[in-house]
Design a protein around this motif. Structure first.
Motif, PDB file in Angstrom:
ATOM      1  N   GLU A   1       0.848  -1.196   0.000  1.00  0.00           N
ATOM      2  CA  GLU A   1       0.000   0.000   0.000  1.00  0.00           C
ATOM      3  C   GLU A   1       0.877   1.237   0.000  1.00  0.00           C
ATOM      4  OE1 GLU A   1      -1.020   0.598   4.705  1.00  0.00           O
ATOM      5  OE2 GLU A   1      -2.285  -0.775   3.547  1.00  0.00           O
ATOM      6  N   GLY A   2       0.271   2.347  -0.401  1.00  0.00           N
ATOM      7  CA  GLY A   2       1.028   3.587  -0.442  1.00  0.00           C
ATOM      8  C   GLY A   2       0.163   4.730  -0.917  1.00  0.00           C
ATOM      9  N   ASN A   3       0.808   5.854  -1.180  1.00  0.00           N
ATOM     10  CA  ASN A   3       0.127   7.058  -1.649  1.00  0.00           C
ATOM     11  C   ASN A   3       0.551   7.354  -3.083  1.00  0.00           C
ATOM     12  OD1 ASN A   3      -1.180   7.837   0.925  1.00  0.00           O
ATOM     13  ND2 ASN A   3       0.929   8.071   1.618  1.00  0.00           N
TER      14      ASN A   3
ATOM     15  N   THR B   1      -4.188  10.164  -3.806  1.00  0.00           N
ATOM     16  CA  THR B   1      -5.033   9.221  -3.094  1.00  0.00           C
ATOM     17  C   THR B   1      -4.158   8.082  -2.575  1.00  0.00           C
ATOM     18  OG1 THR B   1      -7.032   7.859  -3.277  1.00  0.00           O
ATOM     19  CG2 THR B   1      -5.639   7.998  -5.232  1.00  0.00           C
ATOM     20  N   THR B   2      -4.746   6.927  -2.326  1.00  0.00           N
ATOM     21  CA  THR B   2      -4.003   5.774  -1.836  1.00  0.00           C
ATOM     22  C   THR B   2      -4.165   4.588  -2.775  1.00  0.00           C
ATOM     23  OG1 THR B   2      -5.884   5.040  -0.496  1.00  0.00           O
ATOM     24  CG2 THR B   2      -4.267   6.494   0.572  1.00  0.00           C
ATOM     25  N   TYR B   3      -3.256   3.639  -2.640  1.00  0.00           N
ATOM     26  CA  TYR B   3      -3.421   2.393  -3.382  1.00  0.00           C
ATOM     27  C   TYR B   3      -3.200   1.217  -2.445  1.00  0.00           C
ATOM     28  CZ  TYR B   3       1.696   1.700  -3.668  1.00  0.00           C
ATOM     29  OH  TYR B   3       3.021   1.500  -3.372  1.00  0.00           O
ATOM     30  N   HIS B   4      -3.849   0.087  -2.788  1.00  0.00           N
ATOM     31  CA  HIS B   4      -3.718  -1.151  -2.025  1.00  0.00           C
ATOM     32  C   HIS B   4      -3.651  -2.309  -3.016  1.00  0.00           C
ATOM     33  CE1 HIS B   4      -5.749   1.723   0.636  1.00  0.00           C
ATOM     34  NE2 HIS B   4      -5.108   1.114   1.617  1.00  0.00           N
TER      35      HIS B   4
END
Length: 334
Positions: A28-30, A34-37
């Motif tokens: 996960e990260g930015n 936004t964010t990602y998973h």
């Protein structure tokens, strides 16, 4: 590229790492505001976060209007001759394809209007009818042409905005990267757009659709859960990203024909397609069309093989519409 997620990954956290002796890798990260998973089952337990972050940065360098040095920003600012990359070409060509299918209701030249309403990278401007009319002369996908690696504009002042399609495309790029590494069981989510392939152990991937609630509560309620089988899914809605001014609500989804935010009874549009770029673009297009026109569009364009889940308002009551072929994969929670 900034969006607000409308989806929640369901039951993806508790996967046996002993399924066929595969390891579960979660990243996960930015990225893109936004964010990602990402979750995937791996034979060799390699964590690809560094490579994934690098890919996302490369995409930003191509298509982020929030990055002054990006290709799209340089084109928008008439910054001399600019050569586009393959990321840009892929998204531009798909944008034109969807624009032609939707009679221009999806249009990536809405950049000046998006900025004027305060949803872009520049400062919000006054919203008088005269200003909207003056900006509409720069809106129209037919005023752009791709020749080789150059974008040709019919007139200066035309600005591109890929925010309604780029995150879906980014999901495709990351999914293709995982598959190139021999990973067949994964789910990739970025800003609420996602793609799932294979299974999580012995189960299908499940995705939750938010209730269209304007409250920004971390305790978000689900409207439905969808089982996703080797497909991409994107949701667009007008109930989270908006503001009110002088008693009027302004949504980030702009109708390129009128120059004003789309006003329809459709609260959210979830689209399932073979790839994220297609799902993302049509989710936005359907929010502009509204419920009835979207259903008519799907009837006429069955060759697109899109599946949809719409949440709409009928005299103050929330109702749902789903594609017949999708019903067996949906569990509504009401």
């Amino acid at each position: 590229m900034k969006k607000f997620p409308f989806l929640i990954l369901v039951s993806t956290l508790f996967i046996s790492c002993n399924s066929n002796k595969k390891s579960l890798i979660k990243i996960e990260g930015n990225a893109q505001g936004t964010t990602y998973h990402i979750s995937y089952l791996s034979d060799d337990a390699i964590n690809y976060k560094t490579a994934i972050d690098s890919l996302l940065k490369d995409i930003d360098k191509s298509m982020s209007t929030w990055l002054p040095s990006s290709i799209i920003s340089r084109i928008n600012n008439e910054d001399g001759p600019v050569l586009v990359d393959q990321y840009f070409i892929d998204v531009f060509n798909k944008s034109v394809e969807v624009s032609e299918k939707t009679d221009g209701l999806f249009d990536v030249t809405v950049g000046p209007l998006v900025n004027s309403y305060g949803f872009g990278a520049t400062e919000k401007k006054a919203l008088e009818r005269s200003r909207i009319d003056s900006l509409l002369q720069f809106v129209g996908y037919k005023m752009l042409k791709l020749e080789g690696k150059k974008i040709l504009k019919a007139k200066p002042g035309i600005k591109l905005d890929f925010n309604a399609i780029a995150q879906g495309y980014s999901v495709d790029v990351l999914s293709n990267f995982l598959e190139s590494k021999g990973i067949d069981n994964y789910i990739v989510e970025l800003g609420g757009e996602l793609k799932a392939n294979g299974k999580k152990g012995n189960e299908n991937w499940k995705v939750g659709i938010d209730k269209p609630d304007e409250k920004q509560s971390p305790e978000r309620e689900l409207e439905a859960v969808i089982i996703l089988n080797d497909k991409a899914l994107a949701t667009s809605g007008n109930y989270r990203k908006y503001y009110e001014e002088n008693g009027q609500k302004f949504s980030h989804i702009i109708n390129p024909k009128t120059g004003y935010p789309a006003k329809q009874n459709l609260l959210s549009a979830t689209v399932i397609a073979d790839d994220g770029i297609t799902a993302d673009a049509y989710a936005t297009a359907f929010m502009v069309m509204g419920l009835e026109r979207s259903i008519q569009f799907l009837e006429v364009n069955k060759d697109l093989e899109l599946e949809v889940y719409f949440i709409y308002d009928e005299h103050g009551i929330w109702k749902t519409y789903s594609s017949e072929s999708l019903k067996k994969w949906i569990k509504e929670l009401n």
